[in-house]
Design an enzyme around this catalytic site. Structure first.
Site, mmCIF file in Angstrom:
data_model
loop_
_atom_site.group_PDB
_atom_site.id
_atom_site.type_symbol
_atom_site.label_atom_id
_atom_site.label_comp_id
_atom_site.label_asym_id
_atom_site.label_seq_id
_atom_site.Cartn_x
_atom_site.Cartn_y
_atom_site.Cartn_z
ATOM 1 N N THR A 1 0.994 2.771 -0.138
ATOM 2 C CA THR A 1 0.555 4.168 -0.179
ATOM 3 C C THR A 1 2.000 4.864 -0.664
ATOM 4 O O THR A 1 2.156 4.983 -1.912
ATOM 5 C CB THR A 1 0.174 4.885 1.061
ATOM 6 O OG1 THR A 1 1.116 4.335 2.189
ATOM 7 C CG2 THR A 1 -1.271 4.681 1.415
ATOM 8 N N LYS B 1 2.010 -3.587 3.783
ATOM 9 C CA LYS B 1 2.386 -2.292 3.388
ATOM 10 C C LYS B 1 2.859 -1.467 4.540
ATOM 11 O O LYS B 1 2.454 -1.623 5.514
ATOM 12 C CB LYS B 1 1.237 -1.605 2.692
ATOM 13 C CG LYS B 1 -0.057 -1.234 3.425
ATOM 14 C CD LYS B 1 -0.214 0.169 4.233
ATOM 15 C CE LYS B 1 0.444 1.196 3.560
ATOM 16 N NZ LYS B 1 0.525 2.685 4.283
ATOM 17 N N THR C 1 1.784 2.997 10.831
ATOM 18 C CA THR C 1 0.767 3.072 9.764
ATOM 19 C C THR C 1 1.334 1.964 8.892
ATOM 20 O O THR C 1 1.946 2.038 7.853
ATOM 21 C CB THR C 1 0.952 4.365 8.844
ATOM 22 O OG1 THR C 1 -0.574 4.673 8.351
ATOM 23 C CG2 THR C 1 1.756 4.315 7.699
#
Length: 407
Positions: free
Chosen positions: A157, A183, A194
């Protein structure tokens, strides 16, 4: 446990380096231009272990993947998208997550119960299934370098770099390879955060033993990093072990268990540090080492408190040797400390010794703090507890990135 016989880091290797794994990544339209759909496949159903976010609000894909991990207890594929978290999307979001599982299963001609699903991106937006369906048809998993790069890029992202690592060891005379791709850049405060992590290995090990190892290792690696203190809704780390290396089944009683465990931990630590280093807007990796705590858990708690302090993070960004912020974070960590026994060093330069300030060279400390990696050492003089935590500095760019994340 016996001493490690062999552990070697392999350069230029990737998520498909262990025997029997393939991967792919494409752009399907969930994001404007960049790759956003990925597939990781094992030749055979693999033993599986996973850790998930502790956020009470959990995205729909986690429900699907938890069923695979805890009920099927085998996994053959992970289907991943970026650009949309499919979190806080209600009944439609859950239906879409199951549809993604079914689409991947049909493509691979395997049972849907063997397919995990992971999503990352903006929270609260319904998944655009039309591009996902188009993208599934485009995915062509392979075991070459290009395919592994495509996979690693498709899960990103706000990351600025791909995060890959591979180690090899020996068990029963067989070469065991452990590889990982992850990630993560913002909303990082794992318990989990996240971040998505995918680890592959050709080791022969049962799911329950793999789960025990991953859970232990997570506490020392993925749960020892922080970027901004936010715990997201989508995080998971999944390990697939397909057994194609041909070693005898690994358990904690195996004489070479320590070799496999060390390789798995090395992969997890590399990925965790890569995430901390790539924190949104970050310019520096901060490592905090705590020694002399009452136990290892207390040491990790203190290290996490220091590396997570916004004041410590901004001081490192500004090359300000403000050790008062460090000792304050030690004090409010919730761990047991004796202020008169605390010693603090930055990059080897002593700032505080047994609770007393030590004269230091500002020029020397500025030089240390200008480095891309900054180490803070804290000694408590109370016991044998030892632990690490990793984070990054807090910069102007972090605010800019997150002020306009949806746009």
């Amino acid at each position: 446990m016996s001493a490690i016989i062999e552990l070697k880091k392999l350069s230029g290797k990737n998520i498909v380096s262990p025997k029997g794994f393939t991967a792919a990544g494409v752009h399907c339209g969930l994001k404007h231009k960049k790759k956003d759909l990925a597939l990781l496949v094992s030749e055979v159903p693999a033993s599986v272990a996973a850790v998930f976010t502790t956020n009470a609000v959990q995205a729909a894909p986690l429900k699907v993947t938890k069923e695979v991990v805890y009920e099927t207890k085998k996994m053959q594929a992970m289907f991943v998208n970026s650009g949309n978290a499919n979190a806080c999307t209600g009944k439609q979001g859950l239906a879409d997550a199951y549809d993604m599982q079914k689409l991947a299963a049909e493509k691979l001609n395997i049972d849907a119960s063997l397919v995990g699903v992971a999503s990352t991106g903006v929270i609260g937006e319904i998944m655009k299934m039309k591009p996902v369906k188009k993208g599934v048809a485009m995915l062509a998993p392979n075991d070459d370098l290009e395919s592994s790069i495509d996979f690693a890029q498709a899960i990103l992202t706000t990351d600025t770099v791909m995060k890959n690592t591979t180690y090899v060891t020996l068990v029963d005379g067989k070469e065991i390879v452990v590889s990982g791709t992850a990630k993560g850049s913002g909303m990082i405060e794992p318990n989990m955060a996240t971040m998505l992590g995918f680890i592959t290995t050709d080791a022969n090990i049962q799911s329950n033993e793999l789960q025990k190892a991953l859970s232990q290792i997570t506490e020392r690696t993925f749960n020892a990093i922080t970027v901004d203190g936010d715990t997201s809704t989508n995080d998971m780390v999944v390990v697939m072990a397909n057994g194609l290396a041909g070693n005898d089944t690994l358990t904690s009683e195996h004489p070479e268990w320590v070799n496999f465990y060390a390789a798995l931990q090395a992969v997890a630590e590399d990925l965790a540090k890569s995430i901390a280093r790539d924190g949104e807007g970050a310019t520096k990796l901060i490592e905090v080492e705590v020694a002399g705590a009452l136990d290892d858990a207390e040491a990790r708690k203190i290290a996490k408190s220091v590396v997570g302090s916004p004041l410590v993070k901004t001081a490192v960004f500004g090359c300000d040797a403000n050790w008062g912020r460090i000792i304050a974070a030690v004090g409010y960590s919730g761990a047991t400390v004796d202020p008169e026994k605390i010693t603090i060093k930055i990059g080897g330069a002593t700032m505080v010794e047994n609770g007393e300030p030590i004269a230091f060279s500002e020029e020397q400390l500025i030089t240390i703090l200008k480095q891309h990696e900054v180490k803070i050492s804290v000694s408590l003089g109370q016991g044998d507890g030892h632990g690490f935590a990793w984070g990054c500095d807090l910069t102007y760019d972090y605010v800019q990135i997150n002020a306009s994340y949806r746009s």
